[in-house]
Design a protein around this motif. Structure first.
Motif, short mmCIF file in Angstrom:
data_model
loop_
_atom_site.label_atom_id
_atom_site.label_comp_id
_atom_site.label_asym_id
_atom_site.label_seq_id
_atom_site.Cartn_x
_atom_site.Cartn_y
_atom_site.Cartn_z
N UNK A 114 -4.47 -3.14 13.00
CA UNK A 114 -3.43 -3.46 11.94
C UNK A 114 -3.53 -2.24 10.78
N UNK A 115 -4.60 -1.62 10.71
CA UNK A 115 -4.74 -0.67 9.83
C UNK A 115 -3.73 0.48 9.90
N UNK A 116 -4.08 0.83 11.37
CA UNK A 116 -3.19 2.02 12.12
C UNK A 116 -1.73 1.81 11.76
N UNK A 117 -1.25 0.44 12.09
CA UNK A 117 0.14 0.41 12.21
C UNK A 117 0.75 0.36 10.54
N UNK A 118 -0.41 -0.45 9.62
CA UNK A 118 0.11 -0.19 8.32
C UNK A 118 0.27 1.27 7.81
N UNK A 119 -0.67 2.01 8.14
CA UNK A 119 -0.41 3.44 7.67
C UNK A 119 0.68 3.98 8.57
N UNK A 120 1.31 3.61 9.54
CA UNK A 120 2.59 4.04 10.13
C UNK A 120 3.81 3.77 9.40
N UNK A 121 3.60 2.77 8.38
CA UNK A 121 4.72 2.09 7.66
C UNK A 121 4.86 0.64 7.57
N UNK A 122 4.22 -0.18 8.78
CA UNK A 122 4.62 -1.66 8.64
C UNK A 122 3.76 -2.23 7.38
N UNK A 123 4.78 -3.35 7.00
CA UNK A 123 4.54 -4.11 5.79
C UNK A 123 3.83 -5.33 6.18
N UNK A 124 3.95 -6.13 7.28
CA UNK A 124 3.44 -6.90 7.80
C UNK A 124 2.97 -6.91 9.19
N UNK A 125 1.91 -7.32 9.48
CA UNK A 125 1.38 -7.42 10.98
C UNK A 125 0.43 -8.44 11.38
N UNK A 126 1.03 -9.35 12.29
CA UNK A 126 0.21 -10.50 12.59
C UNK A 126 -0.84 -9.95 13.58
N UNK A 127 -1.80 -10.76 13.67
CA UNK A 127 -3.04 -10.21 14.43
C UNK A 127 -4.29 -10.99 14.18
#
Length: 255
Positions: A114-127
């Motif tokens: 989730x952190x990797x995806x948020x660093x890539x710009x994701x605002x909201x990630x389920x998991x």
């Protein structure tokens, strides 16, 4: 390890280094590194480029995604390590939810991805804290979110396992896979199997999404006329052509 850009396998070696770093960081797992090598062998057969049949599948995938009411992109460790920015960019373009799903699952590993995806710009990630289960699956890959994969009508599953692909199809979902092996259970089971390398496929799908989302009639036509069996036959024919071409001019490239 510093790899010179002049190395003939620079891109391939850098990809391997990226996965090793992701493993050391707890994002990828050793089994994922093995799976990557298996896929790379198939990419050699494809000439390490996007084939015409793959482009057809990528456009069909885009059509299904823009027509979906609840599209979701499923992300595992390898996908996060190799294509986090591509995933986020595509999710914004559709738009779609992003959900982390893992076979070798731990709460800590989910949070890292989730952190990797948020660093890539994701605002909201389920998991984290899944609240539903995919039927017909006994592994931790059954864990899902009701606001994500469980309720989705179309799911993009890059580098997916065949058992979960099958389970999602049995739920009545449109399942779009990205898998370099056209003979895998994933490719054979998915609604739209894309036989292409991950970091080539996702930008292509996004390009078609941006073309089709403003043209609903064309999106409907592409989705309606897509022929999975015919597309896979075209992939087999392309690989056959590649092998026959190589047989006439043997040599191959160094690893």
């Amino acid at each position: 390890m510093k790899i010179p850009r002049s190395h003939p396998r620079y891109t391939s070696l850098m990809t391997r280094e990226t996965l090793v770093k992701a493993w050391k960081a707890g994002v990828a797992v050793p089994e994922g590194l093995i799976a990557h090598g298996r896929g790379e062998a198939w990419d050699y057969l494809l000439g390490e480029e996007t084939s015409a049949p793959a482009l057809v599948a990528e456009k069909a995938a885009a059509a299904f995604l823009v027509r979906a009411e609840r599209p979701v992109i499923s992300v595992n460790g390898n996908v996060a390590a190799l294509a986090a920015r591509e995933v986020v960019s595509l999710a914004i373009a559709i738009p779609a939810e992003v959900e982390v799903n893992l076979f070798h699952r731990s709460d800590a590993r989910v949070i890292r991805i989730v952190r990797v995806l948020k660093r890539a710009g994701a605002r909201h990630v389920l998991g984290p804290r899944p609240d539903a289960r995919i039927p017909h699956l006994d592994s931790k890959r059954a864990l899902a979110h009701r606001a994500g994969t469980y309720a989705a009508d179309a799911v993009l599953v890059p580098l997916e396992d065949g058992d979960r692909t099958d389970a999602l199809v049995r739920m009545g979902k449109v399942v779009i896979s990205v898998d370099l092996n056209p003979l895998s259970r994933t490719s054979q089971t998915a609604t739209v199997p894309i036989v292409d390398e991950l970091t080539r496929a996702l930008p292509n799908v996004e390009k078609f999404v941006r073309e089709l989302r403003g043209d609903p009639e064309e999106a409907a036509r592409v989705a309606r006329t897509y022929d999975k069996a015919g597309n896979l036959r075209a992939v087999y024919s392309f690989i056959n052509w590649r092998l026959r071409t190589l047989a006439r001019a043997p040599g191959g490239r160094k690893r």
